[in-house]
Design a protein around this motif. Structure first.
Motif, PDB file in Angstrom:
ATOM      1  N   LYS A  22       0.829  -1.218   0.000  1.00 18.70           N
ATOM      2  CA  LYS A  22       0.000   0.000   0.000  1.00 18.70           C
ATOM      3  C   LYS A  22       0.858   1.262   0.000  1.00 18.70           C
ATOM      4  CE  LYS A  22      -3.424   2.472   2.844  1.00 18.70           C
ATOM      5  NZ  LYS A  22      -2.561   3.665   3.028  1.00 18.70           N
ATOM      6  N   GLU A  23       1.970   1.243   0.740  1.00 16.27           N
ATOM      7  CA  GLU A  23       2.828   2.425   0.830  1.00 16.27           C
ATOM      8  C   GLU A  23       3.338   2.852  -0.549  1.00 16.27           C
ATOM      9  OE1 GLU A  23       2.842   0.356   4.758  1.00 16.27           O
ATOM     10  OE2 GLU A  23       3.052  -0.244   2.656  1.00 16.27           O
ATOM     11  N   TYR A  24       3.637   1.861  -1.406  1.00 15.85           N
ATOM     12  CA  TYR A  24       4.081   2.191  -2.761  1.00 15.85           C
ATOM     13  C   TYR A  24       2.963   2.874  -3.543  1.00 15.85           C
ATOM     14  CZ  TYR A  24       4.810   1.857  -7.719  1.00 15.85           C
ATOM     15  OH  TYR A  24       4.869   2.166  -9.057  1.00 15.85           O
ATOM     16  N   PHE A  25       1.764   2.325  -3.488  1.00 13.71           N
ATOM     17  CA  PHE A  25       0.651   2.908  -4.246  1.00 13.71           C
ATOM     18  C   PHE A  25       0.311   4.310  -3.744  1.00 13.71           C
ATOM     19  CE2 PHE A  25      -0.116  -1.654  -5.161  1.00 13.71           C
ATOM     20  CZ  PHE A  25      -0.053  -1.572  -6.553  1.00 13.71           C
ATOM     21  N   ASP A  26       0.463   4.528  -2.443  1.00 13.81           N
ATOM     22  CA  ASP A  26       0.265   5.880  -1.897  1.00 13.81           C
ATOM     23  C   ASP A  26       1.300   6.845  -2.479  1.00 13.81           C
ATOM     24  OD1 ASP A  26      -1.834   4.956  -0.392  1.00 13.81           O
ATOM     25  OD2 ASP A  26      -0.689   4.791   1.475  1.00 13.81           O
ATOM     26  N   PHE A  27       2.565   6.382  -2.532  1.00 12.06           N
ATOM     27  CA  PHE A  27       3.637   7.195  -3.114  1.00 12.06           C
ATOM     28  C   PHE A  27       3.347   7.474  -4.590  1.00 12.06           C
ATOM     29  CE2 PHE A  27       7.360   7.122  -5.868  1.00 12.06           C
ATOM     30  CZ  PHE A  27       8.092   8.186  -5.378  1.00 12.06           C
ATOM     31  N   ALA A  28       2.948   6.430  -5.332  1.00 12.77           N
ATOM     32  CA  ALA A  28       2.689   6.577  -6.760  1.00 12.77           C
ATOM     33  C   ALA A  28       1.556   7.561  -7.020  1.00 12.77           C
ATOM     34  CB  ALA A  28       2.371   5.220  -7.375  1.00 12.77           C
ATOM     35  N   GLU A  29       0.483   7.468  -6.224  1.00  7.81           N
ATOM     36  CA  GLU A  29      -0.648   8.369  -6.402  1.00  7.81           C
ATOM     37  C   GLU A  29      -0.246   9.821  -6.142  1.00  7.81           C
ATOM     38  OE1 GLU A  29      -5.226   9.029  -4.761  1.00  7.81           O
ATOM     39  OE2 GLU A  29      -4.082   7.251  -4.158  1.00  7.81           O
ATOM     40  N   GLU A  30       0.627  10.014  -5.184  1.00  4.82           N
ATOM     41  CA  GLU A  30       1.033  11.360  -4.807  1.00  4.82           C
ATOM     42  C   GLU A  30       2.078  11.956  -5.744  1.00  4.82           C
ATOM     43  OE1 GLU A  30       3.070  13.630  -0.954  1.00  4.82           O
ATOM     44  OE2 GLU A  30       2.193  11.644  -0.718  1.00  4.82           O
ATOM     45  N   ASN A  31       2.934  11.089  -6.351  1.00  5.20           N
ATOM     46  CA  ASN A  31       4.101  11.595  -7.071  1.00  5.20           C
ATOM     47  C   ASN A  31       4.185  11.234  -8.549  1.00  5.20           C
ATOM     48  OD1 ASN A  31       5.917  12.761  -4.777  1.00  5.20           O
ATOM     49  ND2 ASN A  31       5.209  10.779  -3.988  1.00  5.20           N
ATOM     50  N   LEU A  32       3.507  10.177  -8.991  1.00  6.69           N
ATOM     51  CA  LEU A  32       3.657   9.713 -10.369  1.00  6.69           C
ATOM     52  C   LEU A  32       2.422  10.036 -11.196  1.00  6.69           C
ATOM     53  CD1 LEU A  32       5.317   6.193  -9.837  1.00  6.69           C
ATOM     54  CD2 LEU A  32       6.401   8.453  -9.941  1.00  6.69           C
ATOM     55  N   LEU A  33       2.626  10.233 -12.498  1.00 10.68           N
ATOM     56  CA  LEU A  33       1.522  10.479 -13.415  1.00 10.68           C
ATOM     57  C   LEU A  33       1.139   9.220 -14.180  1.00 10.68           C
ATOM     58  CD1 LEU A  33       2.744  13.886 -14.887  1.00 10.68           C
ATOM     59  CD2 LEU A  33       0.844  13.532 -13.300  1.00 10.68           C
ATOM     60  N   GLU A  34       1.920   8.150 -13.996  1.00  9.19           N
ATOM     61  CA  GLU A  34       1.694   6.923 -14.750  1.00  9.19           C
ATOM     62  C   GLU A  34       2.014   5.718 -13.871  1.00  9.19           C
ATOM     63  OE1 GLU A  34       4.175   4.832 -18.285  1.00  9.19           O
ATOM     64  OE2 GLU A  34       3.419   6.841 -18.742  1.00  9.19           O
ATOM     65  N   ASN A  35       1.070   4.768 -13.791  1.00  9.46           N
ATOM     66  CA  ASN A  35       1.298   3.561 -12.996  1.00  9.46           C
ATOM     67  C   ASN A  35       2.203   2.601 -13.752  1.00  9.46           C
ATOM     68  OD1 ASN A  35      -0.189   4.178 -10.691  1.00  9.46           O
ATOM     69  ND2 ASN A  35      -2.112   3.549 -11.645  1.00  9.46           N
ATOM     70  N   LEU A  36       3.167   2.018 -13.063  1.00 10.36           N
ATOM     71  CA  LEU A  36       4.050   1.038 -13.681  1.00 10.36           C
ATOM     72  C   LEU A  36       3.307  -0.281 -13.862  1.00 10.36           C
ATOM     73  CD1 LEU A  36       7.320   1.788 -11.722  1.00 10.36           C
ATOM     74  CD2 LEU A  36       6.934   2.129 -14.148  1.00 10.36           C
ATOM     75  N   GLN A  37       3.528  -0.917 -15.010  1.00  3.78           N
ATOM     76  CA  GLN A  37       2.887  -2.189 -15.312  1.00  3.78           C
ATOM     77  C   GLN A  37       3.858  -3.335 -15.074  1.00  3.78           C
ATOM     78  OE1 GLN A  37      -0.425  -2.235 -16.182  1.00  3.78           O
ATOM     79  NE2 GLN A  37      -0.276  -0.026 -15.819  1.00  3.78           N
ATOM     80  N   GLY A  38       3.339  -4.471 -14.659  1.00  4.21           N
ATOM     81  CA  GLY A  38       4.175  -5.656 -14.439  1.00  4.21           C
ATOM     82  C   GLY A  38       3.822  -6.339 -13.142  1.00  4.21           C
ATOM     83  N   GLN A  39       4.597  -7.348 -12.799  1.00  4.54           N
ATOM     84  CA  GLN A  39       4.390  -8.086 -11.560  1.00  4.54           C
ATOM     85  C   GLN A  39       5.219  -7.463 -10.442  1.00  4.54           C
ATOM     86  OE1 GLN A  39       3.792 -12.555 -11.839  1.00  4.54           O
ATOM     87  NE2 GLN A  39       5.302 -12.205 -13.418  1.00  4.54           N
ATOM     88  N   PHE A  40       4.568  -7.178  -9.328  1.00  9.05           N
ATOM     89  CA  PHE A  40       5.279  -6.644  -8.176  1.00  9.05           C
ATOM     90  C   PHE A  40       5.768  -7.805  -7.311  1.00  9.05           C
ATOM     91  CE2 PHE A  40       2.316  -3.284  -9.396  1.00  9.05           C
ATOM     92  CZ  PHE A  40       3.169  -2.198  -9.460  1.00  9.05           C
ATOM     93  N   VAL A  41       7.048  -7.711  -6.908  1.00 12.06           N
ATOM     94  CA  VAL A  41       7.645  -8.761  -6.078  1.00 12.06           C
ATOM     95  C   VAL A  41       8.376  -8.107  -4.918  1.00 12.06           C
ATOM     96  CG1 VAL A  41       9.317 -10.640  -5.994  1.00 12.06           C
ATOM     97  CG2 VAL A  41       7.877 -10.374  -7.998  1.00 12.06           C
ATOM     98  N   LEU A  42       8.135  -8.618  -3.719  1.00 11.08           N
ATOM     99  CA  LEU A  42       8.818  -8.129  -2.520  1.00 11.08           C
ATOM    100  C   LEU A  42       9.926  -9.072  -2.110  1.00 11.08           C
ATOM    101  CD1 LEU A  42       6.129  -6.839   0.036  1.00 11.08           C
ATOM    102  CD2 LEU A  42       8.148  -5.581  -0.738  1.00 11.08           C
TER     103      LEU A  42
END
Length: 454
Positions: A323-343
């Protein structure tokens, strides 16, 4: 130039009337080249802003010689990944490899990354590039260069060819084997290669080269292309290795490829019992071109077992865990990255689609490193900054290449800026170079400590 005595005897016997011209080339200044990174800048755009004295390299469209007065390695454009400094003859390998978007490509002996980054530029961020290096320290340098050039679809591994062959059987469309060799072609530019050379090392290399090729053959799909290259003149490691490989693998054939002005062909008379079409392979000589020594062979797999079932990697299924990444992306990015997320622990990556499981493998970089998920916050990675451009972020600050601000930034210093608070993509002349975080009109520097200018 002080060259090994046994090497001189050997080359005189091989080259005969060409020998004097060949030896004379060692008194000439070595050629230096850079390859424009078209993932970040077009060739025409770079030539308009280029601060160096460039001259076109004939055999690669992105390649240019630079003069001995230039210092492209100590320029902000280098840190921004606009180009890769690469020996001119070595660029021919990536050109001949001819990787395409959406393919699965392996660079089996990839450090320091010149050829891998060339392959990636032709793939245009689509498909999968596995860049492997068996030596851990060199694998780390490889990973850094993949990062600097803003490559999203590369996986960097630190494995033996044997271990990779067990996992990737029949998986790749194209494989490059830039084989470890005796390095005769690098004598003019690398004193270490001269000091380490011996006839016994030539024979040690050829056995290892054949073993690497055998493992590569296992990983190539039917119809796939295998490119073998060395930076040595030694026939034993070149025409000899390819001839022995074809004899052991009748389901491979030597492809004919374009030869540029000044390039030579493989020589059947230099090895015992050479296979047919060995003259389709390529030799690059320092006395015939403006570059060092290289050998290139292109092989096509014509038959074999067709593999269709693979164990693909499983990405993050519970998006709440990142969730922290998506919060960062919503606040700072204009385009969502596509692909598989792996932790991996607290490190978040986006992995190329249809990448195989990385279980029980030594992996330095499973894809594009997005950043770290901390408690209640996300900290973006340097790799993410170098992948992004100004069109993909909400906040950016661009400084001129000659400005004191870009110098301060590269040295890791804070910069006074009047603007709103938050994360900013720092740029040099509009090209991404790193992150900064603005608060109270002070841009806190997030340029990695290990990369900072002294």
């Amino acid at each position: 130039m002080n060259l090994p005595k046994d090497f001189l005897v050997k080359m005189k016997e091989l080259l005969k009337e060409e020998y004097d011209e060949f030896i004379k080339s060692y008194d000439e200044e070595k050629s230096q080249g850079l390859r424009i990174n078209t993932l970040k800048v077009s060739i025409d755009e770079f030539l308009k802003i280029c601060p160096f004295n460039l001259k076109k390299i004939p055999w690669v469209k992105e390649g240019y010689y630079f003069s001995s007065d230039d210092r492209p390695g100590k320029h902000p454009y280098h840190d921004a990944g606009l180009y890769y400094i690469q020996e001119p003859s070595a660029m021919a390998v990536g050109e001949i490899m001819d990787s395409k978007p959406f393919e699965r490509v392996l660079d089996l002996c990839a450090a320091p990354g010149g050829k891998s980054t060339h392959l990636a530029s032709r793939m245009n961020q689509e498909g999968i590039l596995v860049s492997n290096e068996i030596h851990p320290a060199r694998a780390k340098i490889l990973s850094q260069n993949i990062e600097r050039l803003g490559i999203k679809n590369a996986v960097v591994t630190n494995e033996t060819p044997e271990n990779l062959a067990k996992k990737f059987k029949g998986y790749f469309d194209r494989i490059l084997v830039d084989a470890p060799c005796s390095g005769e072609g690098m004598f003019r530019k690398d004193l270490g290669a001269r000091d380490e050379w011996s006839l016994s090392n030539v024979y040690h290399c050829l056995k290892r080269q054949l073993d690497i090729l055998e493992n590569a053959a296992t990983m190539l799909r039917v119809g796939g292309r295998l490119v073998y290259s060395t930076c040595t003149f030694s026939p034993e490691e070149n025409e000899g290795v390819i001839s022995n490989f074809i004899k052991l693998n009748s389901n491979f054939e030597i492809e004919d490829v374009k030869v540029y002005d000044g390039f030579d062909r493989g020589r059947s008379q230099w090895v015992e019992d050479a296979v047919d079409n060995i003259d389709r392979t390529i030799r690059i000589w320092p006395h015939k071109t403006q570059g060092e020594g290289h050998y290139i062979a292109v092989l096509r797999k014509t038959d074999g077992e067709d593999i269709s079932k693979f164990n693909f990697i499983n990405g993050v299924t519970n998006k709440k865990s990142i969730k922290e990444y998506f919060d960062f992306a919503e606040e700072n990015l204009l385009e969502n990255l596509q692909g598989q997320f792996v932790l991996f622990g607290e490190q978040l990556y986006v992995v190329p689609k249809e990448m195989l499981s990385l279980e029980n493998m030594k992996v330095l970089r499973p894809g594009l490193h997005l950043g770290s998920i901390k408690k209640n916050r996300f900290e973006p990675s340097h790799a993410l900054a170098l992948y992004l451009n100004g069109d993909k972020v909400k906040n950016k600050l661009s400084f001129d290449k000659d400005s004191k601000e870009i110098l301060y930034y590269l040295k890791g210093e804070s910069i006074g800026v009047e603007s709103g608070k938050g994360w900013y993509l720092v740029q040099v002349d509009g090209f991404s170079i790193g992150w900064g975080k603005l608060s109270g009109n002070i841009l806190k520097n997030h340029y990695p400590k290990g990369l900072r200018w002294l």
